[in-house]
Design a protein around this motif. Structure first.
Motif, short mmCIF file in Angstrom:
data_model
loop_
_atom_site.label_atom_id
_atom_site.label_comp_id
_atom_site.label_asym_id
_atom_site.label_seq_id
_atom_site.Cartn_x
_atom_site.Cartn_y
_atom_site.Cartn_z
N ALA A 112 2.17 5.52 -13.20
CA ALA A 112 3.19 6.11 -12.34
C ALA A 112 3.90 5.05 -11.51
CB ALA A 112 2.55 7.16 -11.43
N VAL A 113 3.14 4.08 -11.02
CA VAL A 113 3.74 2.99 -10.26
C VAL A 113 4.66 2.15 -11.14
CG1 VAL A 113 3.27 0.87 -8.93
CG2 VAL A 113 1.86 2.92 -8.58
N GLN A 114 4.19 1.85 -12.34
CA GLN A 114 5.01 1.08 -13.29
C GLN A 114 6.31 1.81 -13.60
OE1 GLN A 114 4.77 -1.94 -13.94
NE2 GLN A 114 3.07 -2.52 -15.25
N ALA A 115 6.22 3.11 -13.77
CA ALA A 115 7.41 3.89 -14.06
C ALA A 115 8.42 3.82 -12.92
CB ALA A 115 7.04 5.34 -14.34
N ALA A 116 7.91 3.84 -11.69
CA ALA A 116 8.79 3.73 -10.52
C ALA A 116 9.45 2.35 -10.44
CB ALA A 116 8.00 4.02 -9.25
N LEU A 117 8.69 1.33 -10.78
CA LEU A 117 9.23 -0.03 -10.75
C LEU A 117 10.34 -0.22 -11.80
CD1 LEU A 117 5.90 -2.05 -10.39
CD2 LEU A 117 7.69 -1.84 -8.67
N GLU A 118 10.21 0.48 -12.91
CA GLU A 118 11.19 0.35 -13.99
C GLU A 118 12.46 1.14 -13.70
OE1 GLU A 118 9.02 1.60 -17.38
OE2 GLU A 118 7.70 -0.16 -17.39
N GLU B 176 -3.78 6.24 -14.75
CA GLU B 176 -2.63 7.15 -14.59
C GLU B 176 -1.82 6.80 -13.35
OE1 GLU B 176 -6.32 9.39 -13.01
OE2 GLU B 176 -5.80 8.00 -14.64
N THR B 177 -2.50 6.33 -12.30
CA THR B 177 -1.80 5.90 -11.08
C THR B 177 -0.98 4.65 -11.36
OG1 THR B 177 -3.57 6.82 -9.73
CG2 THR B 177 -2.08 5.24 -8.68
N ALA B 178 -1.58 3.71 -12.09
CA ALA B 178 -0.87 2.49 -12.44
C ALA B 178 0.37 2.79 -13.28
CB ALA B 178 -1.79 1.54 -13.21
N ASN C 41 5.18 -8.93 -10.30
CA ASN C 41 4.68 -10.23 -10.75
C ASN C 41 3.17 -10.38 -10.73
OD1 ASN C 41 7.20 -12.14 -11.11
ND2 ASN C 41 7.61 -10.92 -9.27
N HIS C 42 2.46 -9.39 -10.20
CA HIS C 42 1.00 -9.50 -10.10
C HIS C 42 0.31 -8.21 -10.53
CE1 HIS C 42 1.19 -13.44 -8.13
NE2 HIS C 42 2.24 -12.96 -7.49
N ALA C 43 0.78 -7.66 -11.64
CA ALA C 43 0.20 -6.41 -12.15
C ALA C 43 -1.27 -6.59 -12.50
CB ALA C 43 0.99 -5.92 -13.35
N ASP C 44 -1.64 -7.79 -12.93
CA ASP C 44 -3.04 -8.03 -13.30
C ASP C 44 -3.97 -7.84 -12.11
OD1 ASP C 44 -1.79 -10.23 -12.09
OD2 ASP C 44 -3.27 -11.63 -12.90
N ALA D 212 0.83 -1.21 0.00
CA ALA D 212 0.00 0.00 0.00
C ALA D 212 0.86 1.25 0.00
CB ALA D 212 -0.93 -0.01 1.21
N GLY D 213 1.92 1.24 0.79
CA GLY D 213 2.78 2.41 0.87
C GLY D 213 3.47 2.73 -0.44
N TYR D 214 3.92 1.70 -1.15
CA TYR D 214 4.60 1.92 -2.44
C TYR D 214 3.64 2.56 -3.45
CZ TYR D 214 7.89 1.01 -6.25
OH TYR D 214 8.77 1.15 -7.29
N ILE D 215 2.43 2.05 -3.51
CA ILE D 215 1.44 2.58 -4.46
C ILE D 215 1.05 4.01 -4.09
CG2 ILE D 215 -0.93 2.33 -5.29
CD1 ILE D 215 -0.51 -0.71 -5.18
N ILE D 216 0.86 4.27 -2.81
CA ILE D 216 0.47 5.62 -2.37
C ILE D 216 1.59 6.62 -2.65
CG2 ILE D 216 -0.02 7.03 -0.33
CD1 ILE D 216 -1.51 4.57 0.81
N GLU D 217 2.82 6.22 -2.39
CA GLU D 217 3.94 7.14 -2.56
C GLU D 217 4.24 7.40 -4.03
OE1 GLU D 217 8.47 7.81 -0.87
OE2 GLU D 217 7.38 5.98 -0.36
N HIS D 218 4.31 6.32 -4.83
CA HIS D 218 4.72 6.48 -6.22
C HIS D 218 3.54 6.73 -7.16
CE1 HIS D 218 8.87 5.42 -5.36
NE2 HIS D 218 8.42 4.43 -4.61
N GLY D 219 2.35 6.29 -6.76
CA GLY D 219 1.19 6.47 -7.62
C GLY D 219 0.40 7.73 -7.34
#
Length: 366
Positions: free
Chosen positions: A360-366, A356-358, A344-347, A66-73
């Protein structure tokens, strides 16, 4: 003297004109007036969202994801604060923390009913769908383990009532006349639930209670005994890394029922004493989903975040896998496990957030 003053004034005027010329020209609206100034970066800063950490593995994982998504998304800074459960409950009520990702409601009945009725804390639904808790023993205590050279010590142990026959197996080294039960962590309300059950099952005078001061101490008590092949009787729950790692057996109890839990609640809330607890209090914990809760103020302050938290739910089997991954040599910590999950569980997690949030999160993961 006047001439020198006049010269300095000319220099200052020229400098001011030069600085003005270097500034970008303000845009004007259709009426010819300059628009209102834009808010400063400081004004646009978002407040920290604080998570409670009561120190167990699935909570670490849920907090980290939850924290990763809130911070990066969503662009909010995130802080995780380590607290005992009683302090965490008080802190979310006062707004000193914003989120508790796992509310084990059966273990905090009085508090949960009060704060949700008052609207101070808002229940956002499941974090995961199935939870189990109760009294466990290693399988080798019942069946033995030929590979480890362990003989069965309690071959007829199936139910909690059978524990009356096996106090010597689970002997308290400090009081050999009784057995010992490794109870829930000090301060957890479920520790009192277990006391009520011991009274209901006629075991209160046969066993002493050992209450660890932290989840680490509880894990060490069980894992330490397991590695040595020693008998241990303990309260625990699932999903967890420990239950995924060691072969433990949940002892049978009478099925959960409302009458039973009403009497347990009376004891936990102090309405009746332990002496007044009857056989009615003897029943299993209810198997339910584990919910998440937020301080009501967070809904006003960050509604997009609470919408996401409400949607976030990880299936119990997957959470078991993540807990096992966290305990393995492949993971460094819960943050690393969160990244593993997100990669591993983007789906699954992309269903919880807008596109748009997704992204941003993907961009952070990359």
């Amino acid at each position: 003297m006047q001439k020198r003053t006049f010269s300095w004034m000319l220099i200052l005027i020229a400098a001011a004109m030069l600085l003005a010329a270097c500034q970008p020209t303000a845009a004007v609206n259709e009426s010819g007036a300059a628009p209102a100034s834009q808010p400063s970066a400081a004004a646009e800063e978002k407040e920290v969202i604080r998570f409670g950490d009561q120190q167990w593995d699935t909570l670490w994982i849920n907090n980290a994801i939850a924290g990763y998504i809130i911070e990066h998304g969503y662009g909010y800074p995130v802080e995780t604060i380590e607290l005992t459960t009683p302090v965490a409950l008080q802190s979310i009520e006062t707004g000193d923390i914003d989120v508790i990702m796992e509310l084990w409601r059966a273990n905090i009945m009085e508090w949960y009913n009060r704060v949700t009725t008052e609207g101070v804390v808002v229940d956002l639904g499941n974090s995961f769908d199935v939870s189990t808790q109760g009294w466990y023993v290693p399988r080798y205590v019942i069946e033995g383990d030929a590979e480890r050279g362990i003989e069965p010590l309690a071959p007829d142990l199936k139910t909690v009532y059978d524990l009356a026959n096996y106090t010597e197996v689970f002997q308290d080294r400090e009081d050999p006349s009784k057995g010992v039960f490794v109870n829930a962590i000090t301060g957890w309300q479920v520790a009192e639930v277990n006391r009520a059950k011991f009274k209901a099952y006629g075991l209160l005078d046969l066993y002493n209670f050992q209450e660890p001061g932290s989840s680490g101490a509880l894990d060490a008590a069980i894992a330490g005994a397991y590695k040595k092949g020693e008998p241990v009787l303990a309260y625990y729950w699932e999903p967890t890394w420990l239950m995924g790692t060691y072969d433990m057996v949940l002892l049978e109890e009478p099925a959960y029922n409302d009458e039973c839990w009403a009497e347990i609640s009376q004891y936990v809330e102090g309405t009746i004493s332990l002496d007044e607890v009857t056989e009615t209090s003897g029943c299993a914990f209810e198997t339910t989903g584990i919910h998440k809760g937020v301080n009501a103020g967070l809904i006003e302050r960050a509604p997009e975040v609470t919408d996401f938290l409400e949607a976030m739910e990880i299936p119990t089997p997957l959470l078991n896998e993540l807990a096992a991954y966290l305990a393995s040599d492949d993971a460094i910590d819960a943050d690393d496990t969160a990244v593993y999950f997100l990669q591993n569980h983007a789906d699954l997690w992309m269903e919880w957030v807008p596109e748009e949030t997704a992204a941003a999160v993907q961009a952070a993961l990359e």
